[in-house]
Each structure stands twice: as structure tokens, then as C-alpha cells.
Design an enzyme around this catalytic site. Structure first.
Site, PDB file in Angstrom:
ATOM      1  N   HIS A  24       0.805  -1.227   0.000  1.00 55.76           N
ATOM      2  CA  HIS A  24       0.000   0.000   0.000  1.00 55.76           C
ATOM      3  C   HIS A  24       0.844   1.286   0.000  1.00 55.76           C
ATOM      4  O   HIS A  24       0.683   2.181   0.817  1.00 55.76           O
ATOM      5  CB  HIS A  24      -1.102   0.015   1.068  1.00 55.76           C
ATOM      6  CG  HIS A  24      -0.706  -0.135   2.510  1.00 55.76           C
ATOM      7  ND1 HIS A  24       0.288   0.586   3.105  1.00 55.76           N
ATOM      8  CD2 HIS A  24      -1.221  -0.917   3.495  1.00 55.76           C
ATOM      9  CE1 HIS A  24       0.375   0.275   4.379  1.00 55.76           C
ATOM     10  NE2 HIS A  24      -0.522  -0.650   4.641  1.00 55.76           N
ATOM     11  N   HIS A  78      -4.960  -8.321  15.210  1.00 54.06           N
ATOM     12  CA  HIS A  78      -5.044  -7.100  14.396  1.00 54.06           C
ATOM     13  C   HIS A  78      -5.922  -7.374  13.177  1.00 54.06           C
ATOM     14  O   HIS A  78      -5.786  -8.417  12.535  1.00 54.06           O
ATOM     15  CB  HIS A  78      -3.611  -6.714  13.984  1.00 54.06           C
ATOM     16  CG  HIS A  78      -3.477  -5.510  13.117  1.00 54.06           C
ATOM     17  ND1 HIS A  78      -4.384  -4.480  13.098  1.00 54.06           N
ATOM     18  CD2 HIS A  78      -2.507  -5.163  12.213  1.00 54.06           C
ATOM     19  CE1 HIS A  78      -3.970  -3.556  12.243  1.00 54.06           C
ATOM     20  NE2 HIS A  78      -2.846  -3.959  11.685  1.00 54.06           N
ATOM     21  N   GLU A  80      -6.160  -5.636  10.245  1.00 47.79           N
ATOM     22  CA  GLU A  80      -5.734  -5.297   8.881  1.00 47.79           C
ATOM     23  C   GLU A  80      -5.592  -6.578   8.058  1.00 47.79           C
ATOM     24  O   GLU A  80      -5.173  -7.625   8.554  1.00 47.79           O
ATOM     25  CB  GLU A  80      -4.430  -4.490   8.898  1.00 47.79           C
ATOM     26  CG  GLU A  80      -4.207  -3.784   7.571  1.00 47.79           C
ATOM     27  CD  GLU A  80      -3.142  -2.693   7.595  1.00 47.79           C
ATOM     28  OE1 GLU A  80      -2.460  -2.510   8.628  1.00 47.79           O
ATOM     29  OE2 GLU A  80      -3.001  -2.013   6.555  1.00 47.79           O
ATOM     30  N   ASP A  82      -3.770  -7.984   5.891  1.00 52.66           N
ATOM     31  CA  ASP A  82      -2.594  -8.846   5.715  1.00 52.66           C
ATOM     32  C   ASP A  82      -2.533  -9.900   6.829  1.00 52.66           C
ATOM     33  O   ASP A  82      -1.798 -10.876   6.726  1.00 52.66           O
ATOM     34  CB  ASP A  82      -1.288  -8.043   5.649  1.00 52.66           C
ATOM     35  CG  ASP A  82      -1.154  -6.976   6.711  1.00 52.66           C
ATOM     36  OD1 ASP A  82      -2.176  -6.496   7.222  1.00 52.66           O
ATOM     37  OD2 ASP A  82      -0.009  -6.621   7.038  1.00 52.66           O
ATOM     38  N   HIS A 145      -1.075  -0.317  15.435  1.00 50.14           N
ATOM     39  CA  HIS A 145      -1.314   0.981  14.853  1.00 50.14           C
ATOM     40  C   HIS A 145      -2.763   1.178  14.408  1.00 50.14           C
ATOM     41  O   HIS A 145      -3.062   2.198  13.765  1.00 50.14           O
ATOM     42  CB  HIS A 145      -0.348   1.211  13.669  1.00 50.14           C
ATOM     43  CG  HIS A 145      -0.631   0.326  12.478  1.00 50.14           C
ATOM     44  ND1 HIS A 145      -0.882   0.845  11.227  1.00 50.14           N
ATOM     45  CD2 HIS A 145      -0.729  -0.992  12.351  1.00 50.14           C
ATOM     46  CE1 HIS A 145      -1.098  -0.145  10.377  1.00 50.14           C
ATOM     47  NE2 HIS A 145      -1.002  -1.254  11.039  1.00 50.14           N
ATOM     48  N   ASP A 164       1.956  -6.055  14.460  1.00 51.95           N
ATOM     49  CA  ASP A 164       2.848  -5.296  13.568  1.00 51.95           C
ATOM     50  C   ASP A 164       4.072  -4.724  14.300  1.00 51.95           C
ATOM     51  O   ASP A 164       5.113  -4.478  13.669  1.00 51.95           O
ATOM     52  CB  ASP A 164       2.082  -4.116  12.955  1.00 51.95           C
ATOM     53  CG  ASP A 164       1.222  -4.534  11.766  1.00 51.95           C
ATOM     54  OD1 ASP A 164       1.558  -5.521  11.103  1.00 51.95           O
ATOM     55  OD2 ASP A 164       0.215  -3.856  11.516  1.00 51.95           O
ATOM     56  N   TYR A 191      10.225   0.272   8.852  1.00 55.04           N
ATOM     57  CA  TYR A 191       8.871  -0.092   9.282  1.00 55.04           C
ATOM     58  C   TYR A 191       8.349   0.920  10.302  1.00 55.04           C
ATOM     59  O   TYR A 191       7.218   1.392  10.215  1.00 55.04           O
ATOM     60  CB  TYR A 191       8.878  -1.511   9.870  1.00 55.04           C
ATOM     61  CG  TYR A 191       7.496  -2.099   9.935  1.00 55.04           C
ATOM     62  CD1 TYR A 191       6.982  -2.840   8.883  1.00 55.04           C
ATOM     63  CD2 TYR A 191       6.675  -1.873  11.028  1.00 55.04           C
ATOM     64  CE1 TYR A 191       5.701  -3.351   8.913  1.00 55.04           C
ATOM     65  CE2 TYR A 191       5.393  -2.376  11.084  1.00 55.04           C
ATOM     66  CZ  TYR A 191       4.914  -3.120  10.023  1.00 55.04           C
ATOM     67  OH  TYR A 191       3.635  -3.611  10.062  1.00 55.04           O
ATOM     68  N   HIS A 224       5.445  -9.605  10.879  1.00 55.84           N
ATOM     69  CA  HIS A 224       6.222  -9.446   9.641  1.00 55.84           C
ATOM     70  C   HIS A 224       7.701  -9.634   9.961  1.00 55.84           C
ATOM     71  O   HIS A 224       8.199  -9.095  10.959  1.00 55.84           O
ATOM     72  CB  HIS A 224       6.079  -8.030   9.063  1.00 55.84           C
ATOM     73  CG  HIS A 224       4.692  -7.654   8.661  1.00 55.84           C
ATOM     74  ND1 HIS A 224       4.062  -8.178   7.546  1.00 55.84           N
ATOM     75  CD2 HIS A 224       3.809  -6.791   9.209  1.00 55.84           C
ATOM     76  CE1 HIS A 224       2.854  -7.639   7.431  1.00 55.84           C
ATOM     77  NE2 HIS A 224       2.673  -6.807   8.436  1.00 55.84           N
TER      78      HIS A 224
HETATM   79 FE1  FEO Z   1      -1.276  -3.301  10.158  1.00 59.78          FE
HETATM   80 FE2  FEO Z   1       0.702  -5.829   8.993  1.00 59.78          FE
HETATM   81  O1  FEO Z   1      -0.871  -4.854   9.211  1.00 59.78           O
END
Ligand code: FEO
Length: 392
Positions: A24, A78, A80, A82, A145, A164, A191, A224
Site C-alpha cells: 500500500h 489485528h 488489517e 494482511d 497501529h 505489527d 517499518y 512481519h
Molecule cells: Fe497493520 Fe501488517 O498490518
């Protein structure tokens, strides 16, 4: 990637996204990974899922260890996508009646992403869940976040599943910090600079809280990149430094140019800064990705911005970068603006206003040069660089 046993009975069953290069708008030159964790105890828990298109790989990884239907509880740290994109497929295999643990905001946000009526269990901050020999503690980390973000801590193994936070966009065969041949810290810094920087005060507060709780952390497992096994304190210390927005004697010159005039000014300003002993990094906006520039901005004391005037305004790449940087809320910066123009010359004033709006301490009212900088103008730019260097 096959699952990796990261501690006895605890597996990383996540996947590598080797070829993603744009997350993104964040450049991921080395890909990324979506880590997910399986804890096999009397009860079996899955912590987080992966992007939807990697669901099959996640299910295959789980199946190498247990039948997914034997999973008792799924935890979403989380919302989001991903990390939640694979939820529908996973819950279908696990059993749609099985509990899905998340924060209160997680329940709200997951419901706004997925129409399925999952068997949500919204946890309280500090709530625990016994799996048999292991106990999980859930810690709300709202706005780190997203509003739904939380950590899951595995008490007996002292493992923090941190979503994250402490992550890096990196895909590799290595799983742990102590396996890395190259330094992972630049990826962790990038990051932080591009994802977590707006929430820097919350990060400092969270570290304070965790320290006050005396939470013993043996391993940090972000969603990640690599896992922090050898020295989790190293990334926590870095988060404190970055969270405080500590700066070095360093300047980033961010610019674009039409006929190299603004570029000549940038290089002359760089010369003046350099003469003052400042580490200077000129970055052309069409040669560098905005997320790499923000990584350099994170610990730079000076941010100097240049744009030619185009159609009475800023060159478009400057509009893009300033919008991006403003949202990330960098602090503790000095700044200055410069640029060449043909006949109207609004860009330098517009840049100055933008930087003032971001509470940068402006060192100079701004330097503009008509058409092509001559020797005198280049000397003035050099002096501007020195002036910025002296003010740092
Ligand atoms: Fe906030 Fe890796 O997603």
C-alpha cells in the site's frame, strides 16, 4: 516456507510474500512475510492468519502439524487484511462455532470487514486464557497501529506475539535475528518510520507500562519479518530511541527538478551542510521511493525541501511527499525550502508554509532562483547549507 518450531510445541506457520514490492505505497524491496503462530497444548490456538491469497499455504503449514479442525481457538491480534484476510477460510476449516478471540475494537472492525457471524470473544485488557500447560495474556495496544491492535503474551515461554510492532517487511529463509547475515535493523527502522511514527508517544507509554509490569520477554514474534530471539532488548531500545524521535547531525534534502536548476541548488546546499560536518543525503523524489526517504527523515535533524514552480504551484511529487510526511508527524526538525522558477515562483513560499504547518523550525525564509542558478546563486545556496548546519 515450511513451519518452523520456534519453541517446544509452538510453530510459525506463516508465509513469505517473496515478490511483493509495493505494500500500500510502502516499497518492499525484499518482499515481506505474514507470520502466524500455532500453539499446540491441551487446547490448540492459532495466533493471526495471513493475506487471503496465501490462505492455502497457511492451511498446508498447519496441516503439517495438526488437522486444522483440531484448533480450539483462533486469536486475531489485528484486523488489517494482511493478517485477517485468511480468517474466513481458516474459520471454515477450524469450525465456525469455535471462539475467535480479539479486542473489543477487533470485534467491531472484523465485523466491518467480514459478513460471517464468527463466534467472537472480545477480551478485556489483561484477560488470560489457559491452553493447558500454557497461559496466554491479552494486552490491548489500541492505535498501535489500528484501534483493534493487541499483543498476546505466552507466559511460560515468555514469548510476545506483537502483531505489527517490532516487525520488518522482509522475506528470507532466516527466521530469527541471530540467523541474519545482513543487518535487519534498517528494515525495522523503515517499518517504524512509515507505519508507527504517528503513534510514537503511545509506543513510549507502552514500553513504560511493560517495564513497570516487569514483563519478562524472551522472544518477540512480530507478524512481519524475522523474530527477535537473540536480543529482544535491542529492538525495544531502538523503539524507545525512534519513539523519542532522537535525531543525529544529519540532513535530508528532498527535491525534484525540471531542468536541473533546483538540483544544482540542492547539491550546493549539500556542500554547505557537509562543510559544517553534517551527514547529508540529497534525495531526488523520482529516484527514491517516499518510504525510503521517510526512513532517512526519521533520525535527521534537518529536512530541506526543494521544488521548481510548475503552473504557479509545487511540482506534483512534492505534493505527494508532503502529504505523506505530514501524516507521519515527524518531530524535532529544522527546515528550509528552496527552488528555481521561471516567472511566478510560488513553490518556495508554499513549501515553507507546509513545513511551518508541521512545526518545523524554519532556518531561512526560503531561497529561490530564477531559471538557472549562476555562480553567485550557487554560492548563496552553499551559504544556506552552512547556515542550516550552524543551526543544528
Ligand atoms: Fe497493520 Fe501488517 O498490518
Amino acid at each position: 516456507m515450511k513451519p518452523v518450531e520456534i519453541a517446544k510445541g509452538i510453530y510459525d506457520v506463516g508465509v513469505n510474500d517473496w515478490n511483493i514490492r509495493d505494500f500500500h505505497g510502502y516499497s518492499t524491496h525484499l518482499g515481506s512475510s505474514y507470520n502466524a503462530f500455532l500453539i499446540v497444548d491441551d487446547k490448540i490456538a492459532l495466533v493471526d492468519t495471513v493475506k487471503e491469497e496465501f490462505s492455502d499455504e497457511l492451511i498446508e503449514n498447519i496441516t503439517r502439524i495438526v488437522d486444522p479442525g483440531k484448533i480450539d481457538v483462533v486469536i486475531s491480534n489485528h484486523t488489517e487484511m494482511d493478517h485477517s484476510g485468511g480468517l474466513a477460510r481458516i474459520m471454515h476449516r477450524v469450525g465456525e462455532n469455535k471462539p475467535l478471540f480479539c479486542s473489543k475494537m477487533g470485534q467491531k472492525n472484523l465485523s466491518l470487514h467480514y459478513p460471517q457471524h464468527f463466534n467472537y470473544h472480545a477480551v478485556e485488557n489483561g484477560e488470560t486464557l489457559s491452553l493447558g500447560h500454557h497461559t496466554l495474556t491479552f494486552m490491548e495496544t489500541r492505535m498501535l497501529h489500528w484501534p483493534d491492535s493487541m499483543f498476546t503474551y505466552l507466559n511460560e515461554e515468555k514469548i510476545l506475539f506483537s502483531s505489527d510492532a517490532f516487525g520488518q517487511h522482509y522475506a528470507g529463509f532466516e527466521k530469527f535475528d541471530d540467523c541474519m547475515r545482513d543487518d535487519i535493523m534498517p528494515h525495522a527502522k523503515k517499518y517504524f518510520a512509515n507505519i508507527l511514527l504517528p503513534y510514537a508517544p503511545l509506543i513510549l507509554k507502552l514500553v513504560e507500562q511493560v517495564t513497570a509490569m516487569g514483563l519478562d520477554i524472551r522472544m518477540i514474534c512480530p507478524d512481519h519479518g524475522i523474530l527477535w530471539r537473540k536480543d529482544p532488548g535491542k529492538i525495544i531500545d531502538a523503539y524507545v530511541r525512534w519513539g523519542r524521535q532522537e535525531t543525529a547531525r544529519k540532513a535530508v534534502i528532498v527535491y525534484d527538478t525540471m531542468w536541473h536548476s533546483t538540483e544544482k541548488m540542492a547539491h550546493a546546499i549539500a556542500g554547505g551542510l557537509s562543510e559544517q560536518g553534517v551527514a547529508v543525503h540529497p534525495m531526488h523524489l523520482r529516484k527514491w521511493d517516499r518510504s525510503d526517504i521517510m526512513t532517512e527523515v526519521l533520525d535527521a535533524r534537518a529536512v530541506v525541501i526543494g521544488s521548481p514552480t510548475l503552473n504557479n504551484g509545487l511540482f506534483p511529487t512534492l505534493g505527494d511527499f508532503l502529504t505523506y510526511m505530514k501524516g507521519l508527524k515527524p518531530k524535532n526538525k529544522v527546515g528550509a525550502a528552496f527552488g528555481s522558477y521561471g516567472w511566478s515562483g510560488e513553490a518556495v513560499k508554499l513549501l515553507t508554509q507546509e513545513l511551518e504547518g508541521m512545526k518545523f523550525e524554519m532556518i531561512d525564509p526560503g531561497m529561490k532562483v530564477q531559471y538557472v542558478p549562476d555562480e553567485k546563486a550557487i554560492a548563496a545556496c552553499f551559504e544556506l547549507g552552512k547556515k542550516i548546519g550552524l543551526a543544528m
